[in-house]
Motif scaffolding. Structure first.
Motif, PDB file in Angstrom:
ATOM      1  N   ALA A  26       0.829  -1.199   0.000  1.00  0.00           N
ATOM      2  CA  ALA A  26       0.000   0.000   0.000  1.00  0.00           C
ATOM      3  C   ALA A  26       0.863   1.250   0.000  1.00  0.00           C
ATOM      4  O   ALA A  26       1.837   1.346   0.720  1.00  0.00           O
ATOM      5  N   SER A  27       0.475   2.230  -0.821  1.00  0.00           N
ATOM      6  CA  SER A  27       1.185   3.496  -0.922  1.00  0.00           C
ATOM      7  C   SER A  27       0.526   4.513  -0.004  1.00  0.00           C
ATOM      8  O   SER A  27      -0.592   4.305   0.474  1.00  0.00           O
ATOM      9  N   PRO A  28       1.192   5.661   0.253  1.00  0.00           N
ATOM     10  CA  PRO A  28       0.548   6.715   1.057  1.00  0.00           C
ATOM     11  C   PRO A  28      -0.776   7.168   0.470  1.00  0.00           C
ATOM     12  O   PRO A  28      -1.717   7.451   1.198  1.00  0.00           O
ATOM     13  N   MET A  29      -0.872   7.241  -0.875  1.00  0.00           N
ATOM     14  CA  MET A  29      -2.130   7.636  -1.501  1.00  0.00           C
ATOM     15  C   MET A  29      -3.212   6.608  -1.201  1.00  0.00           C
ATOM     16  O   MET A  29      -4.361   6.962  -0.932  1.00  0.00           O
ATOM     17  N   TYR A  30      -2.860   5.307  -1.220  1.00  0.00           N
ATOM     18  CA  TYR A  30      -3.837   4.257  -0.894  1.00  0.00           C
ATOM     19  C   TYR A  30      -4.325   4.411   0.538  1.00  0.00           C
ATOM     20  O   TYR A  30      -5.522   4.292   0.810  1.00  0.00           O
ATOM     21  N   CYS A  31      -3.399   4.675   1.477  1.00  0.00           N
ATOM     22  CA  CYS A  31      -3.785   4.839   2.878  1.00  0.00           C
ATOM     23  C   CYS A  31      -4.753   5.996   3.035  1.00  0.00           C
ATOM     24  O   CYS A  31      -5.743   5.914   3.767  1.00  0.00           O
ATOM     25  N   SER A  32      -4.498   7.100   2.342  1.00  0.00           N
ATOM     26  CA  SER A  32      -5.393   8.255   2.418  1.00  0.00           C
ATOM     27  C   SER A  32      -6.766   7.908   1.861  1.00  0.00           C
ATOM     28  O   SER A  32      -7.795   8.247   2.447  1.00  0.00           O
ATOM     29  N   ASN A  33      -6.806   7.203   0.713  1.00  0.00           N
ATOM     30  CA  ASN A  33      -8.089   6.801   0.128  1.00  0.00           C
ATOM     31  C   ASN A  33      -8.832   5.836   1.047  1.00  0.00           C
ATOM     32  O   ASN A  33     -10.062   5.883   1.146  1.00  0.00           O
ATOM     33  N   LEU A  34      -8.091   4.946   1.715  1.00  0.00           N
ATOM     34  CA  LEU A  34      -8.723   4.002   2.636  1.00  0.00           C
ATOM     35  C   LEU A  34      -9.384   4.735   3.792  1.00  0.00           C
ATOM     36  O   LEU A  34     -10.519   4.420   4.177  1.00  0.00           O
ATOM     37  N   LEU A  35      -8.710   5.727   4.345  1.00  0.00           N
ATOM     38  CA  LEU A  35      -9.289   6.504   5.444  1.00  0.00           C
ATOM     39  C   LEU A  35     -10.554   7.224   4.991  1.00  0.00           C
ATOM     40  O   LEU A  35     -11.579   7.220   5.693  1.00  0.00           O
TER      41      LEU A  35
END
Length: 721
Positions: A26-35
């Motif tokens: 998971a990338s930082p962008m993925y983590c942000s989208n997950l939140l």
């Protein structure tokens, strides 16, 4: 849940492409989208008036943001006959290419032991998640899950009223996906939201069943209020209208008559009571309709809004209007200190919004009462004995009658109290009024829990976003450092290749020239000057290679120093004499102003000579001819400070800061044959002696290189070293 809800929603996923490419971390962008996706799913779950639709929308959102192929909810419950733990699928979302299993009978009321996943129950009950590749799961679990084409799984528990209700599962059927801790934490939070929604749905269903039963009772109020007629001669009679109550009380009329010793009368004997009964029934029906409206509006408002202040203020206003009471308020924190958070009061009476109950004995009394889920009902405050603090509160706020119900959901902690005052006089509180307040207390508790949960999700979202930003900044910094290292590597390779290739090229040209002019002679004469130049070139290459080896050795093992008392004046004088030819060649002046009587330093003379030689050579290489250099040494605070001052081109602040870094070469180097190792080795040697080194300069104003050395130790100290 008391009811079985089986819903499946199939939502297209346009970005889906079947691939055999391994799953990427998971990338930082993925983590942000997950939140953001978890926050969106929570909002859908808590605000949708239709529970099933809200759950399905949430699962679709979670499937989209996690990239899972299938998301599902199972309830874990005891079997109705054997009481053995079983599981049943309740909700499901799948991608288009996955066959839904919501109607699969083999996923309903199936024993945990039959599927070899008994350990899941223990882990889920402890609040732990199950995640990993199917092939790495223990105890025969892969044999059960692999035929379903599942390659990776994440399962998180759904808590409800402090107990394990079920689970949410996420399947990946294409990649060997390793679910991260961040994903697990976010989805556990989402599962808690689902548990709260299920608890709310259970409470709502219980209230609905209670309302249906209450409506049945209300429809038979006349028969219940006047079940016995007292005749003038003293005999009793039971009206046949009570036959409508048979379904409620599960008793035949004959049993009731036998118990009361009366007789059944026909409708003619009741005509005189019909008008009164009809009016009472109509009044009761209006009250029920008004109560139902109030409860329905409250439930809808709670589902659509997360603003507690709005919910509290509307609740107290509606209750005061419905009950025709003088004051209604909501108190919170009754387990610590009574604090009024919302109030609706008749203008003729003082508001209680600023009142705080901090008497511990009174609080303990209310805490004991409310934690037992009991209601406090006082019809006339003048006829009861209460704690002095409560009596003062009744007197100050003109309280003549009061009813207080706890704000809590069954199984959860006490959140507050809903309190109604009658100030104009004593009042008899009807059972239907108390029941209404109890139901509203549960609704307010759900609103508080829902708001707290949403706030926790928002805080988690903010915290995770902050962590993502911090980690992104760290990653960018690391990438910048890596980029600088790559650039440094390119410069280093260019310098090494240039400095090693130049003398080799010269050798090759000389040898080729000699060979071409030899006229096939067996012996080729070589002039002395050519040999001297070849020796100088070889010496430069040897020094370069030795410097590289020294840098590596100093970084791995450090410098091996052979300390002894050193007289700096004598050492510098030797160096000045050795540099005389170079000074003549560069039209430079080298001045030794180090006093002969200066104290000795405890140092390695060979290494100290290298420091001075490297600093002087650096000055020659980076300045035009005609340079003047002055060497000085002074005593400052138990150290000797040595300086080499020149009147050259100088350096800017950035060059000063990086002068002693590895492989850094001056931009104005002219005849430099090094690769930026000299000043770096100076720093390593000085620091090995326990000293410091630096440079002060500005463009066009020359440069002053300085370093410090400790005094020579006494013989006793040297012996102990």
């Amino acid at each position: 849940m008391n009811e079985t809800i089986s819903q499946s929603q199939k939502i297209p996923y346009p970005e889906e492409r079947v691939s055999t490419t391994p799953y990427v971390k998971a990338s930082p962008m993925y983590c942000s989208n997950l939140l953001q996706g978890v926050a969106e799913a929570t909002h859908q779950l808590l605000t949708n008036s239709d529970f099933a639709v809200g759950v399905n929308q949430s699962l679709a959102t979670l499937g989209r943001v996690t990239g899972a192929d299938q998301v599902y909810i199972f309830e874990i419950h005891p079997d109705s006959e054997t009481c053995e733990l079983t599981f049943s699928q309740r909700f499901e979302w799948t991608k288009e290419f996955v066959t839904p299993q919501i109607h699969n009978p083999y996923l309903q009321n199936q024993a945990l032991t039959a599927y070899r996943i008994s350990r899941w129950y223990d882990d889920l009950q402890a609040g732990k998640a199950i995640r990993g590749l199917i092939g790495e799961l223990p105890n025969g679990e892969p044999e059960v899950l692999a035929p379903k084409q599942i390659r990776s799984i994440l399962v998180v528990p759904i808590p409800c009223n402090g107990k394990l209700w079920g689970l949410i599962g996420f399947d990946d059927r294409h990649y060997d996906r390793q679910w991260s801790k961040d994903e697990e934490a976010c989805l556990i939070t989402m599962a808690a939201s689902v548990g709260k929604a299920i608890a709310h749905q259970q409470t709502t269903e219980t209230l609905r069943q209670s309302e249906l039963r209450l409506q049945q009772i209300t429809a038979n109020v006349p028969g219940m209020i006047f079940p016995f007629l007292q005749r003038s001669e003293g005999s009793q009679a039971l009206p046949d209208a009570c036959s409508d109550c048979r379904g409620l009380f599960k008793l035949e009329l004959e049993a009731i008559l036998a118990a009361c010793g009366g007789e059944l009368i026909d409708s003619d004997d009741r005509k005189e009571n019909n008008i009164t009964e009809r009016k009472q029934a109509e009044m009761t029906q209006r009250l029920v309709q008004e109560r139902d409206r109030l409860l329905a509006e409250m439930a809808l408002r709670i589902r659509k809004s997360l603003d507690l202040d709005e919910i509290f203020n509307t609740t107290v206003a509606e209750v005061r209007s419905f009950l025709k009471a003088d004051r209604v308020f909501i108190a919170s924190d009754v387990t610590e200190k009574g604090r009024v958070v919302a109030e609706s009061v008749e203008p003729n009476y003082a508001p209680i919004i600023d009142w705080v109950l901090d008497d511990q004995s009174s609080l303990e009394e209310m805490r004991t009462l409310f934690e037992a889920n009991q209601v406090r009902v006082v019809e006339d405050t003048t006829q009861v004995t209460v704690h002095p603090a409560i009596a003062s509160y009744y007197r100050d706020y003109h309280v003549k009658a009061v009813v207080a119900v706890p704000i809590r959901v069954e199984g959860d902690r006490l959140l507050g109290a809903l309190i109604v005052h009658q100030c104009r006089g004593a009042r008899r509180w009807e059972p239907m009024e108390i029941a209404l307040l109890e139901q509203l207390g549960t609704q307010v508790a759900i609103a508080i829990q829902q708001s707290c949960l949403f706030q926790q999700v928002q805080e988690l979202n903010a915290n995770l976003e902050c962590q993502v930003r911090e980690r992104t900044a760290q990653l960018e910094q690391k990438m910048q450092e890596v980029q600088e290292l790559y650039e440094l590597k390119d410069v280093f390779l260019h310098a090494v290749s240039h400095d090693l290739r130049t003398p080799l090229t010269g050798w090759l040209l000389v040898l080729q020239n000699l060979l071409a002019n030899s006229n096939e002679q067996r012996t080729i004469p070589v002039s002395r000057s050519i040999l001297e130049r070849m020796i100088q070139s070889s010496d430069r290459q040897l020094r370069l290679i030795n410097s590289l080896l020294e840098v590596h050795t100093s970084e791995v093992r450090g410098f091996a120093l052979h300390r002894e008392p050193v007289q700096l004046h004598s050492l510098i004088q030797e160096i000045v004499e050795d540099f005389e030819p170079l000074c003549v060649k560069n039209q430079a002046i080298l001045i030794n102003q180090i006093p002969s009587e200066l104290s000795t330093v405890n140092a390695d003379p060979l290494q100290m000579r290298r420091v001075f030689e490297n600093l002087l050579t650096n000055a020659f290489n980076h300045n035009p001819p005609g340079l003047t250099m002055i060497l000085r040494a002074t005593i400052e605070e138990q150290v000797i400070r040595c300086t080499i001052e020149d009147n050259g081109v100088g350096m800017n602040p950035e060059q000063c800061d990086r002068a002693f870094e590895l492989y850094v070469r001056g931009s104005q180097a002219r005849r430099s044959t090094g690769i930026g190792l000299g000043l770096y080795l100076c720093r390593q040697i000085v620091q090995a002696h326990g000293g410091k080194i630096g440079v002060t300069s500005s463009p066009g104003a020359g440069a002053t290189f300085w370093f410090t050395l400790p005094f020579a130790m006494s013989p006793e100290a040297e012996g102990s070293d």
